[in-house]
Scaffold this motif. Structure first.
Motif, PDB file in Angstrom:
ATOM      1  N   ASP A 167       0.932  -1.438  -0.161  1.00  0.00           N
ATOM      2  CA  ASP A 167       0.100   0.004   0.101  1.00  0.00           C
ATOM      3  C   ASP A 167       0.895   1.191  -0.109  1.00  0.00           C
ATOM      4  OD1 ASP A 167      -2.562  -1.505   0.210  1.00  0.00           O
ATOM      5  OD2 ASP A 167      -2.280  -1.589   2.435  1.00  0.00           O
ATOM      6  N   LEU A 168       1.887   1.131   0.725  1.00  0.00           N
ATOM      7  CA  LEU A 168       2.932   2.327   0.999  1.00  0.00           C
ATOM      8  C   LEU A 168       3.697   2.674  -0.583  1.00  0.00           C
ATOM      9  CD1 LEU A 168       4.574   1.617   4.180  1.00  0.00           C
ATOM     10  CD2 LEU A 168       2.423   3.237   3.759  1.00  0.00           C
ATOM     11  N   GLN A 169       3.622   1.664  -1.518  1.00  0.00           N
ATOM     12  CA  GLN A 169       4.405   2.009  -2.758  1.00  0.00           C
ATOM     13  C   GLN A 169       4.029   3.409  -3.525  1.00  0.00           C
ATOM     14  OE1 GLN A 169       5.296  -1.465  -5.225  1.00  0.00           O
ATOM     15  NE2 GLN A 169       4.610  -2.701  -3.759  1.00  0.00           N
ATOM     16  N   ALA A 170       2.698   3.817  -3.199  1.00  0.00           N
ATOM     17  CA  ALA A 170       2.123   4.869  -4.043  1.00  0.00           C
ATOM     18  C   ALA A 170       2.189   6.016  -3.236  1.00  0.00           C
ATOM     19  CB  ALA A 170       0.554   4.382  -4.018  1.00  0.00           C
ATOM     20  N   TYR A 171       3.082   6.015  -2.487  1.00  0.00           N
ATOM     21  CA  TYR A 171       3.135   7.341  -1.495  1.00  0.00           C
ATOM     22  C   TYR A 171       4.503   7.625  -1.294  1.00  0.00           C
ATOM     23  CZ  TYR A 171      -1.842   6.619  -1.048  1.00  0.00           C
ATOM     24  OH  TYR A 171      -2.971   6.254  -1.219  1.00  0.00           O
ATOM     25  N   GLU A 172       4.982   8.904  -1.077  1.00  0.00           N
ATOM     26  CA  GLU A 172       6.233   9.368  -0.712  1.00  0.00           C
ATOM     27  C   GLU A 172       6.506   9.347   0.595  1.00  0.00           C
ATOM     28  OE1 GLU A 172       6.789  13.405  -2.195  1.00  0.00           O
ATOM     29  OE2 GLU A 172       7.601  12.626  -4.319  1.00  0.00           O
ATOM     30  N   CYS A 173       7.547   8.599   1.065  1.00  0.00           N
ATOM     31  CA  CYS A 173       7.851   8.348   2.655  1.00  0.00           C
ATOM     32  C   CYS A 173       8.837   9.292   3.249  1.00  0.00           C
ATOM     33  CB  CYS A 173       7.985   7.168   2.825  1.00  0.00           C
ATOM     34  SG  CYS A 173       6.880   5.840   2.174  1.00  0.00           S
ATOM     35  N   ALA A 174       8.771   9.718   4.437  1.00  0.00           N
ATOM     36  CA  ALA A 174       9.758  10.370   5.329  1.00  0.00           C
ATOM     37  C   ALA A 174      10.015   9.380   6.397  1.00  0.00           C
ATOM     38  CB  ALA A 174       9.310  11.733   5.788  1.00  0.00           C
ATOM     39  N   MET A 175      11.277   8.919   6.453  1.00  0.00           N
ATOM     40  CA  MET A 175      11.621   7.778   7.574  1.00  0.00           C
ATOM     41  C   MET A 175      12.453   7.962   8.637  1.00  0.00           C
ATOM     42  SD  MET A 175       9.602   5.500   6.144  1.00  0.00           S
ATOM     43  CE  MET A 175      10.274   3.991   7.005  1.00  0.00           C
ATOM     44  N   MET A 211       9.690   1.001  -1.499  1.00  0.00           N
ATOM     45  CA  MET A 211       9.274   2.272  -0.740  1.00  0.00           C
ATOM     46  C   MET A 211       9.838   3.441  -1.678  1.00  0.00           C
ATOM     47  SD  MET A 211       9.094   0.782   2.936  1.00  0.00           S
ATOM     48  CE  MET A 211       8.639   2.387   3.758  1.00  0.00           C
ATOM     49  N   ASN A 212       9.098   4.442  -1.742  1.00  0.00           N
ATOM     50  CA  ASN A 212       9.552   5.839  -2.367  1.00  0.00           C
ATOM     51  C   ASN A 212       9.945   6.581  -1.241  1.00  0.00           C
ATOM     52  OD1 ASN A 212      10.246   7.975  -3.703  1.00  0.00           O
ATOM     53  ND2 ASN A 212       7.775   8.269  -4.267  1.00  0.00           N
ATOM     54  N   ILE A 213      11.301   6.327  -0.654  1.00  0.00           N
ATOM     55  CA  ILE A 213      11.648   7.200   0.497  1.00  0.00           C
ATOM     56  C   ILE A 213      12.342   8.186   0.052  1.00  0.00           C
ATOM     57  CG2 ILE A 213      13.214   7.168   2.502  1.00  0.00           C
ATOM     58  CD1 ILE A 213      13.095   3.999   2.841  1.00  0.00           C
ATOM     59  N   LYS A 220       2.612  16.281   9.590  1.00  0.00           N
ATOM     60  CA  LYS A 220       1.262  17.121   9.727  1.00  0.00           C
ATOM     61  C   LYS A 220       1.224  18.115   8.473  1.00  0.00           C
ATOM     62  CE  LYS A 220       1.301  17.201  14.629  1.00  0.00           C
ATOM     63  NZ  LYS A 220       1.519  17.947  15.962  1.00  0.00           N
ATOM     64  N   GLN A 221       2.354  18.600   7.949  1.00  0.00           N
ATOM     65  CA  GLN A 221       2.170  19.600   6.798  1.00  0.00           C
ATOM     66  C   GLN A 221       2.151  19.029   5.515  1.00  0.00           C
ATOM     67  OE1 GLN A 221       4.838  22.627   8.057  1.00  0.00           O
ATOM     68  NE2 GLN A 221       4.490  22.536  10.250  1.00  0.00           N
ATOM     69  N   SER A 222       2.158  17.883   5.298  1.00  0.00           N
ATOM     70  CA  SER A 222       2.266  17.367   3.899  1.00  0.00           C
ATOM     71  C   SER A 222       1.543  15.945   3.838  1.00  0.00           C
ATOM     72  CB  SER A 222       3.638  16.959   3.582  1.00  0.00           C
ATOM     73  OG  SER A 222       4.336  16.092   4.337  1.00  0.00           O
ATOM     74  N   LYS A 223       1.686  15.486   2.370  1.00  0.00           N
ATOM     75  CA  LYS A 223       1.236  14.011   2.203  1.00  0.00           C
ATOM     76  C   LYS A 223       2.235  13.035   2.597  1.00  0.00           C
ATOM     77  CE  LYS A 223      -3.242  15.677   1.117  1.00  0.00           C
ATOM     78  NZ  LYS A 223      -3.972  15.317   1.909  1.00  0.00           N
ATOM     79  N   LEU A 224       3.158  13.376   3.069  1.00  0.00           N
ATOM     80  CA  LEU A 224       4.348  12.453   3.225  1.00  0.00           C
ATOM     81  C   LEU A 224       3.748  11.569   4.237  1.00  0.00           C
ATOM     82  CD1 LEU A 224       7.357  14.730   3.364  1.00  0.00           C
ATOM     83  CD2 LEU A 224       6.964  12.859   1.808  1.00  0.00           C
ATOM     84  N   VAL A 225       4.453  10.253   4.309  1.00  0.00           N
ATOM     85  CA  VAL A 225       3.876   9.098   5.157  1.00  0.00           C
ATOM     86  C   VAL A 225       5.334   8.366   5.869  1.00  0.00           C
ATOM     87  CG1 VAL A 225       3.383   6.624   5.117  1.00  0.00           C
ATOM     88  CG2 VAL A 225       2.237   8.145   3.584  1.00  0.00           C
TER      89      VAL A 225
END
Length: 302
Positions: free
Chosen positions: A185-193, A215-217, A232-237
């Motif tokens: 499910d996470l593949q479609a979203y940009e991530c901050a890890m 993952m799109n890190i 909180k301020q973005s669409k990052l996951v």
């Protein structure tokens, strides 16, 4: 030389009468005379001139008085210090905390500081590896962190609560309404890890290292507070322990589907080592705090 003998000497030098001094000390005159004689013999000096009519201090006795007074005062201060420390009236408490535990501490720190205003609290926020090193060097009294995968022979861990890794997003994120999330499910979203070394990242590396290429890190950082602000301020996951967002507004934690999604929050102490009264009391209050009881009903350690 014993403190008792110095006390006897001071009382006798004050009264210049062995009979009166013995009565004031609630001992016999012969006991007083014997103890002062032993003190004189040990020091190799004469402290009192004695005759059938009176007792007077020798020059050595006069010079000894202020030193004896200082020694008794220091001993009394030592006893008072021990009493105050044991009863949490004074002292210093050094706590090592990983970043995930930060939001769980506020309630207990405020309550403890109010109840014991003269106990100075030092809190160190570092990675698990750094804190375990500090604990082994006795630079902190205990560590609050998840159970490490690495074995530490000198450290024992008491489970405080159970937690799990979650996908963290803001309330308006498309994933926010899901009941659970898979790595796919996470593949479609940009991530901050979280960066390597932080416990959530360590758990992910242990469990899901082979999935990271999917993952799109976009961002990795070792400051959880900044990481949460980005979410909180973005669409990052991001992926963090559920407890990390305790009392955080506008964030949602969704369980991450993975084979062994369990993280044990622990209090770590040195094996067979003295534990300060202040450390025991702080841990007791923490166990019964609302923040901890939210994740576990087990609150009987230390």
């Amino acid at each position: 030389m014993e403190l008792r003998q110095l006390k006897y000497f001071l009382k006798a030098s004050e009264t210049l009468n062995f009979s009166e001094a013995a009565k004031a000390l609630f001992i016999t005159q012969s006991t007083l005379s014997q103890q002062i004689r032993q003190l004189e013999n040990e020091m190799g000096v004469t402290l009192f001139e004695r005759n059938s009519h009176e007792v007077s201090l020798t020059e050595v006795g006069i010079q000894l008085q202020p030193y004896a007074q200082q020694a008794i005062a220091a001993a009394d201060a030592c006893m008072q210090q021990a009493y105050d420390l044991n009863n949490l009236l004074i002292g210093e408490l050094n706590i090592g905390v990983t970043f995930t535990f930060s939001p769980l501490l506020t309630e207990t720190v405020l309550a403890f500081a109010k109840e014991y205003p003269h106990v100075h609290i030092n809190i160190f926020y570092k990675t698990m590896a750094e804190l375990m090193e500090m604990l082994q060097h006795r630079e902190v009294d205990f560590v609050l962190a998840f159970k490490p995968t690495e074995r530490y022979d000198r450290i024992e861990s008491h489970v405080l609560f159970n937690n799990r890794l979650t996908v963290v997003v803001n309330q308006s994120h498309p994933l926010a309404t899901k009941k659970s999330i898979t790595i796919d499910d996470l593949q479609a979203y940009e991530c901050a890890m979280p960066a390597k070394g932080l416990q959530a990242r360590n758990s992910l590396d242990d469990q899901l290292a082979s999935f990271f290429h999917k993952m799109n890190i976009r961002i990795e950082l070792n400051d959880v507070n900044i990481l949460l602000k980005l979410i909180k301020q973005s669409k990052l996951v991001t992926v963090l322990a559920e407890a990390t967002i305790h009392d955080e507004d506008d964030l949602v934690a969704i369980p991450l589907e993975m084979p062994d999604n369990n993280m044990e929050g622990c209090i770590h102490v040195l094996k067979q080592s003295y534990v300060k009264a202040s450390a025991k009391e702080f841990c007791k209050q923490l166990c019964h705090s609302r923040a901890i009881l939210k994740y576990s009903s087990l609150a009987n350690i230390l």
